[in-house]
Design a protein around this motif. Sequence first.
Motif, mmCIF file in Angstrom:
data_model
loop_
_atom_site.group_PDB
_atom_site.id
_atom_site.type_symbol
_atom_site.label_atom_id
_atom_site.label_comp_id
_atom_site.label_asym_id
_atom_site.label_seq_id
_atom_site.Cartn_x
_atom_site.Cartn_y
_atom_site.Cartn_z
ATOM 1 N N LEU A 155 0.755 -1.297 -0.116
ATOM 2 C CA LEU A 155 0.063 -0.195 -0.186
ATOM 3 C C LEU A 155 1.011 1.283 0.024
ATOM 4 O O LEU A 155 2.030 1.144 0.795
ATOM 5 C CB LEU A 155 -0.796 0.116 1.171
ATOM 6 N N GLU A 156 0.378 2.437 -0.722
ATOM 7 C CA GLU A 156 1.311 3.427 -0.691
ATOM 8 C C GLU A 156 0.847 4.541 0.166
ATOM 9 O O GLU A 156 -0.086 5.040 0.418
ATOM 10 C CB GLU A 156 1.041 3.740 -2.358
ATOM 11 N N ILE A 157 1.931 4.930 0.711
ATOM 12 C CA ILE A 157 1.969 6.444 1.472
ATOM 13 C C ILE A 157 2.452 7.443 0.323
ATOM 14 O O ILE A 157 3.599 7.369 -0.162
ATOM 15 C CB ILE A 157 2.900 6.417 2.764
ATOM 16 N N TYR B 197 -4.131 13.182 1.173
ATOM 17 C CA TYR B 197 -4.984 13.303 2.484
ATOM 18 C C TYR B 197 -5.440 12.319 3.347
ATOM 19 O O TYR B 197 -5.662 12.240 4.604
ATOM 20 C CB TYR B 197 -6.598 13.941 1.841
ATOM 21 N N THR B 198 -5.540 10.849 2.749
ATOM 22 C CA THR B 198 -5.667 9.723 3.713
ATOM 23 C C THR B 198 -4.569 8.994 4.062
ATOM 24 O O THR B 198 -4.785 7.642 4.480
ATOM 25 C CB THR B 198 -6.697 8.981 2.876
ATOM 26 N N ASN B 199 -3.334 9.562 3.999
ATOM 27 C CA ASN B 199 -2.095 8.842 4.431
ATOM 28 C C ASN B 199 -2.139 8.238 5.896
ATOM 29 O O ASN B 199 -1.731 7.088 6.047
ATOM 30 C CB ASN B 199 -1.030 9.636 4.278
ATOM 31 N N GLY B 200 -2.612 9.139 6.588
ATOM 32 C CA GLY B 200 -2.649 8.600 8.156
ATOM 33 C C GLY B 200 -3.756 7.342 8.292
ATOM 34 O O GLY B 200 -3.379 6.531 8.957
ATOM 35 N N HIS B 201 -4.726 7.500 7.495
ATOM 36 C CA HIS B 201 -5.626 6.256 7.540
ATOM 37 C C HIS B 201 -4.927 5.010 6.855
ATOM 38 O O HIS B 201 -5.059 3.971 7.513
ATOM 39 C CB HIS B 201 -6.883 6.473 6.950
ATOM 40 N N VAL B 202 -4.426 5.421 5.947
ATOM 41 C CA VAL B 202 -3.638 3.882 5.264
ATOM 42 C C VAL B 202 -2.752 3.538 6.154
ATOM 43 O O VAL B 202 -2.509 2.227 6.340
ATOM 44 C CB VAL B 202 -3.124 4.417 3.877
ATOM 45 N N ALA B 203 -1.701 4.477 6.749
ATOM 46 C CA ALA B 203 -0.839 4.133 7.565
ATOM 47 C C ALA B 203 -1.234 3.154 9.099
ATOM 48 O O ALA B 203 -0.683 2.246 9.376
ATOM 49 C CB ALA B 203 0.183 5.342 8.150
ATOM 50 N N ALA B 204 -2.287 3.734 9.280
ATOM 51 C CA ALA B 204 -3.043 3.214 10.653
ATOM 52 C C ALA B 204 -3.422 1.641 10.309
ATOM 53 O O ALA B 204 -3.076 0.651 11.188
ATOM 54 C CB ALA B 204 -3.950 4.138 11.185
ATOM 55 N N MET B 205 -4.095 1.772 9.108
ATOM 56 C CA MET B 205 -4.733 0.154 8.696
ATOM 57 C C MET B 205 -3.614 -0.677 8.339
ATOM 58 O O MET B 205 -3.588 -1.831 8.751
ATOM 59 C CB MET B 205 -5.568 0.554 7.551
ATOM 60 N N ALA B 206 -2.403 -0.304 7.902
ATOM 61 C CA ALA B 206 -1.410 -1.064 7.592
ATOM 62 C C ALA B 206 -0.863 -1.878 8.889
ATOM 63 O O ALA B 206 -0.598 -2.848 8.993
ATOM 64 C CB ALA B 206 -0.455 -0.307 6.474
ATOM 65 N N ARG B 207 -0.616 -0.691 9.635
ATOM 66 C CA ARG B 207 -0.013 -1.375 11.148
ATOM 67 C C ARG B 207 -1.128 -2.247 11.956
ATOM 68 O O ARG B 207 -0.371 -3.147 12.113
ATOM 69 C CB ARG B 207 0.092 0.023 11.930
ATOM 70 N N ARG B 208 -2.093 -1.945 11.709
ATOM 71 C CA ARG B 208 -3.233 -2.745 12.238
ATOM 72 C C ARG B 208 -3.279 -4.208 11.947
ATOM 73 O O ARG B 208 -3.231 -5.282 12.791
ATOM 74 C CB ARG B 208 -4.538 -2.091 12.189
ATOM 75 N N ARG C 13 10.792 11.532 4.308
ATOM 76 C CA ARG C 13 10.869 11.261 5.661
ATOM 77 C C ARG C 13 9.594 12.084 6.616
ATOM 78 O O ARG C 13 8.995 11.268 7.408
ATOM 79 C CB ARG C 13 11.994 11.205 6.464
ATOM 80 N N THR C 14 9.711 13.195 6.477
ATOM 81 C CA THR C 14 8.598 14.069 7.109
ATOM 82 C C THR C 14 7.368 13.636 6.707
ATOM 83 O O THR C 14 6.312 13.589 7.648
ATOM 84 C CB THR C 14 8.878 15.485 6.786
ATOM 85 N N VAL C 15 6.863 13.414 5.449
ATOM 86 C CA VAL C 15 5.577 13.032 5.092
ATOM 87 C C VAL C 15 5.303 11.659 5.486
ATOM 88 O O VAL C 15 4.207 11.663 5.944
ATOM 89 C CB VAL C 15 5.410 12.765 3.694
ATOM 90 N N ALA C 16 6.313 10.721 5.723
ATOM 91 C CA ALA C 16 5.933 9.388 6.338
ATOM 92 C C ALA C 16 5.751 9.676 7.732
ATOM 93 O O ALA C 16 4.748 8.986 8.255
ATOM 94 C CB ALA C 16 7.103 8.507 5.964
ATOM 95 N N LEU C 17 6.464 10.212 8.460
ATOM 96 C CA LEU C 17 6.231 10.404 9.967
ATOM 97 C C LEU C 17 5.066 11.320 10.015
ATOM 98 O O LEU C 17 4.231 11.139 11.058
ATOM 99 C CB LEU C 17 7.537 11.077 10.516
ATOM 100 N N GLY C 18 4.745 12.307 9.205
ATOM 101 C CA GLY C 18 3.437 12.952 9.232
ATOM 102 C C GLY C 18 2.239 12.266 9.222
ATOM 103 O O GLY C 18 1.203 12.369 9.623
ATOM 104 N N ALA C 19 2.268 11.189 8.607
ATOM 105 C CA ALA C 19 1.200 10.227 8.565
ATOM 106 C C ALA C 19 1.050 9.167 9.565
ATOM 107 O O ALA C 19 0.026 8.368 9.641
ATOM 108 C CB ALA C 19 1.533 9.288 7.048
ATOM 109 N N GLY C 20 2.198 9.188 10.751
ATOM 110 C CA GLY C 20 1.879 8.562 11.681
ATOM 111 C C GLY C 20 3.030 7.385 11.834
ATOM 112 O O GLY C 20 2.800 6.575 12.757
ATOM 113 N N LEU C 21 3.635 7.246 10.761
ATOM 114 C CA LEU C 21 4.719 6.177 10.961
ATOM 115 C C LEU C 21 5.787 6.452 11.980
ATOM 116 O O LEU C 21 6.256 7.700 12.110
ATOM 117 C CB LEU C 21 5.454 6.005 9.471
#
Length: 220
Positions: free
Chosen positions: A142-144, A152-163, A187-195
Amino acid sequence: MIDLHTHTIFSDGELIPAELVRRAEVIGYKAICMTDHADESTLYFTVENILRFVKQHGHFYDLNVLAGVELTHIPPALIGEMVAKAREAGAQVVVMHGETPVEPVAAGTNLAAIEAGVDILAHPGLITEQEVKLAVEKGVALEITTRGGHSYTNGHVAAMARRFGAKLVVNNDAHAPRDLISKDLRRTVALGAGLTPDEYRQTEANAWAIVHRCMKQGGN
């Protein structure tokens, strides 16, 4: 840095393949895949031309250069067939244009793409639990994304992937020179998505795994 989702003049990008790859090389990318938008009408033309560039010019650059495709706005019932055609045409990486919140992508696209075993589901929007679980089973990444709107939905994607333990990759979806962003901003975008930093490093490992598979199969 690795970017497995970029565009050239063979779809809606601004650069010819040579300039896109050279700019990525200078910025410090170690692998890049050109994945122009395609449907039934442009698939073979697009992949054939990108693949010719990769085979004849790719080894002159100090990075791995791959030929892929982003299947875009394909009716869900035809996605399985189109993924097979993309691989037949020689696409080393098959990306599916997922259900981003900023475009009218047909409902069911995410699920059909995962069922078909694409390599990367791009900007999958509000991806569902069922879809993420299937992505884990099928090995679909899945893509961040660093691209505005789609992100806009990076945070949701990151959270679901982790779950559920799904693989993630970070891509620019580059269409223009300004889209090839720096290592720090990626790296900032990725961490901003919650990674977490470790999760971000894993995205790079996931991308390298795709690159290595392509090289073993005869890429540049």
